[in-house]
Design an enzyme around this catalytic site. Structure first.
Site, PDB file in Angstrom:
ATOM      1  N   GLU A 187      47.288  55.785  34.248  1.00  0.00           N
ATOM      2  CA  GLU A 187      47.660  54.589  35.002  1.00  0.00           C
ATOM      3  C   GLU A 187      48.415  55.011  36.252  1.00  0.00           C
ATOM      4  O   GLU A 187      49.371  55.789  36.175  1.00  0.00           O
ATOM      5  CB  GLU A 187      48.531  53.680  34.134  1.00  0.00           C
ATOM      6  CG  GLU A 187      49.277  52.586  34.873  1.00  0.00           C
ATOM      7  CD  GLU A 187      48.348  51.640  35.627  1.00  0.00           C
ATOM      8  OE1 GLU A 187      48.613  51.388  36.810  1.00  0.00           O
ATOM      9  OE2 GLU A 187      47.370  51.160  35.021  1.00  0.00           O
ATOM     10  N   MET A 216      46.894  44.172  35.048  1.00  0.00           N
ATOM     11  CA  MET A 216      47.024  42.728  35.210  1.00  0.00           C
ATOM     12  C   MET A 216      47.221  42.036  33.869  1.00  0.00           C
ATOM     13  O   MET A 216      47.604  40.867  33.816  1.00  0.00           O
ATOM     14  CB  MET A 216      45.784  42.168  35.910  1.00  0.00           C
ATOM     15  CG  MET A 216      45.988  40.790  36.520  1.00  0.00           C
ATOM     16  SD  MET A 216      47.145  40.781  37.905  1.00  0.00           S
ATOM     17  CE  MET A 216      46.060  41.368  39.209  1.00  0.00           C
ATOM     18  N   HIS A 239      40.215  37.128  40.300  1.00  0.00           N
ATOM     19  CA  HIS A 239      39.046  37.430  39.472  1.00  0.00           C
ATOM     20  C   HIS A 239      37.920  37.921  40.373  1.00  0.00           C
ATOM     21  O   HIS A 239      37.091  37.138  40.832  1.00  0.00           O
ATOM     22  CB  HIS A 239      38.605  36.184  38.704  1.00  0.00           C
ATOM     23  CG  HIS A 239      39.659  35.632  37.804  1.00  0.00           C
ATOM     24  ND1 HIS A 239      39.765  34.286  37.512  1.00  0.00           N
ATOM     25  CD2 HIS A 239      40.655  36.250  37.133  1.00  0.00           C
ATOM     26  CE1 HIS A 239      40.792  34.099  36.691  1.00  0.00           C
ATOM     27  NE2 HIS A 239      41.348  35.268  36.445  1.00  0.00           N
ATOM     28  N   ASN A 287      36.400  43.182  35.382  1.00  0.00           N
ATOM     29  CA  ASN A 287      35.698  41.999  35.877  1.00  0.00           C
ATOM     30  C   ASN A 287      34.520  42.357  36.779  1.00  0.00           C
ATOM     31  O   ASN A 287      33.555  41.595  36.892  1.00  0.00           O
ATOM     32  CB  ASN A 287      36.661  41.104  36.662  1.00  0.00           C
ATOM     33  CG  ASN A 287      37.748  40.507  35.794  1.00  0.00           C
ATOM     34  OD1 ASN A 287      37.644  40.487  34.575  1.00  0.00           O
ATOM     35  ND2 ASN A 287      38.811  40.028  36.432  1.00  0.00           N
ATOM     36  N   THR A 333      38.359  37.068  31.715  1.00  0.00           N
ATOM     37  CA  THR A 333      38.970  38.114  30.899  1.00  0.00           C
ATOM     38  C   THR A 333      38.305  38.258  29.544  1.00  0.00           C
ATOM     39  O   THR A 333      38.064  39.377  29.071  1.00  0.00           O
ATOM     40  CB  THR A 333      40.478  37.865  30.734  1.00  0.00           C
ATOM     41  OG1 THR A 333      41.085  37.786  32.022  1.00  0.00           O
ATOM     42  CG2 THR A 333      41.127  38.986  29.944  1.00  0.00           C
TER      43      THR A 333
END
Length: 504
Positions: free
Chosen positions: A36, A126, A436, A470, A482
């Site tokens: 990350e 997120m 999104h 996404n 999601t």
């Protein structure tokens, strides 16, 4: 020494965490490294910020803002792009915990851009900020080349992973009274019936608990000794040799040191914008990479319930959100949300209880007319804050889009007229506000140049390289993505797990 793992996962959000959990559950002996780019967040790993105290939530949000780490968003409103709404709603839902891709984009004459396009960097991605709405896709939102029973099974599993709560029809109290009005207004032949929004929220001791990324990961560290989540680590590029992904070059964000990690399988789940960025930086550039960029339109307004829907006239179930859902249908390519805020688990910051009890939100989402030309473009020479290829978004509205936006506004007014009155005119949110972003690494049924990966999210032409997030969704949708994203990641992860088991 070069590090060796079974699976390298780039990105710690819902999709990446689904890959890790699924593979780890199936192959507990696997060596799984998840990296990350952002930092660890104090407290329980992957916890949703809405489950935190106000002080802890603010601290977590400030940590996940990437290049704007430590910047209090409310103080930065003077530097946002023209057209962005510096309202209370915008501050609460868009700014905290995120950073803008480009708050002052330069647009071509025929472009509208995505001036509010935003990202988060931090453990959990997120998934520690999201709103938890988890509707299923309907009709043409569904992916046509995945067998219906397989897609439904994947969506079932995604609901389990996310801890989704669903409410049956008929409901009770105020929520049911509103649902009946919306059903009378919007139900019809061929249309998906009005119901209630499924949400990844559970009630414990009378308190709402939001599912963050940690709910997906579960106790993976305890059950899979070979799992590691390494924060503040940037994936500079995937290493591809003779058409096979064999690892990645990772940068320690604290020291700047570079290190190669070799892996039997590489999974890129950075987000809808940064996943294609990583592939581009790796020299993996199928024709569709970054193209077909789309997000659903978002039109919203606040209003007030009339006397017939006075909460004092209706019983209230404290464990119902009061979120009425008008689902997507092909004949009405949009999704409506009518939300009685008195049952909202979010803090509204309104001291007048009588006023707050009558407040209702009308949120309508419309499906985009997907175009190849709508894209995120990557520079060969310029770099961003992280030293990755700089991104530029090209995005336009078609005539069909303009008609959809107008219809969204009309439906927001129609839904308000049934139960009360609007306090403001419905407005189209700035492009990118929904967060999104889809289509940029879209899946396809065949390697025909119109997609980036197959139905199991393996990148065309590169063995052992997978994507997620996404960006893989290929259809035009209004539903929050999601649940679908997690379902698709689960399907792909089961294939990787099977391949690992075949070699053990």
């Amino acid at each position: 020494m070069t590090e060796q793992v079974d699976v390298l996962i780039i990105g710690s959000g819902p999709a990446g965490s689904t890959y890790a959990r699924t593979i780890g559950d199936a192959v507990p002996t696997a060596r799984i490294l998840m990296v990350e780019v952002g930092p660890h967040i104090p407290g329980v790993r992957g916890a949703h910020t809405q489950n935190m105290s106000e002080e802890a939530r603010v601290a977590a949000q400030l940590l996940t803002q990437g290049p704007e780490t430590g910047v209090e968003r409310a103080k930065a409103l003077a530097d946002i792009a023209d057209g962005l709404d510096p309202s209370l709603e915008f501050r609460q839902t868009i700014l905290p915990g995120l950073f803008f891709l480009d708050p002052r984009p330069k647009l071509a004459e025929d472009e509208v851009g995505l001036s509010a396009a935003s990202m988060a960097s931090g453990v959990g991605g997120m998934g520690i900020h999201w709103g938890t709405s988890s509707p299923r896709p309907h009709q043409s939102e569904r992916i046509p080349f995945i067998p219906a029973d397989e897609l439904d099974a994947a969506l079932d599993h995604a609901e389990q992973l996310l801890g989704v709560t669903k409410w049956d029809v008929p409901g009770t109290g105020l929520a049911e009274a509103i649902r009946r009005e919306m059903a009378d207004e919007f139900d019809g032949p061929g249309l998906t019936p009005v119901g209630f929004m499924p949400s990844a929220i559970q009630w414990k001791d009378g308190q709402a608990h939001f599912s963050g990324t940690g709910v997906i990961l579960g106790d993976l560290e305890a059950t899979v000794p070979g799992f590691e989540l390494r924060a503040e680590t940037l994936a500079k590029r995937v290493v591809v040799e003779d058409g096979v992904a064999v690892g990645a070059i990772l940068e320690d964000r604290g020291t700047g040191d570079l290190r190669e990690v070799r892996a039997r399988h590489v999974v890129v789940c950075a987000d809808g914008l940064r996943t294609p960025q990583v592939l581009f930086a790796s020299g993996v550039r199928p024709a569709a990479l970054g193209h077909h960029l789309n997000e659903h339109f978002q039109v919203g307004a606040f209003g007030y319930l009339n006397d017939a829907f006075d909460p004092e006239r209706h019983d209230s179930d404290p464990e119902r959100l009061g979120y009425v859902l008008v689902p997507f249908s092909d004949a009405r390519p949009m999704q409506g949300g009518i939300i009685a805020m008195m049952n909202s688990p979010y803090s509204l910051g309104i001291d007048d209880e009588a006023l707050a009890s009558r407040l209702v939100a009308f949120a309508w989402y419309g499906a985009k007319d997907i175009q190849f030309r709508d894209r995120v473009e990557f520079s060969e020479t310029e770099t961003d804050f992280y030293g990755m290829p700089k991104m530029t978004v090209h995005y336009s509205h078609t005539d069909q889009d303009l008609r959809t936006i107008q219809r969204l506004k009309e439906n927001a007014r129609r839904s308000a007229d049934r139960i009360g009155a609007l306090a403001e005119e419905p407005e189209l949110a700035a492009g990118g506000s929904s967060l999104h972003y889809q289509g940029t690494v879209r899946m396809g049924a065949a390697d025909d140049g119109a997609s980036v990966c197959d139905q199991y999210l393996k990148v065309w032409g590169v063995d052992n390289l997978y994507v997620g997030g996404n960006g893989v969704i290929p259809t035009s949708t209004a539903a929050n993505p999601t649940l679908t994203t997690v379902a698709l990641a689960w399907r792909a992860a089961t294939r990787i797990a099977a391949r690992l088991l075949d070699r053990t």
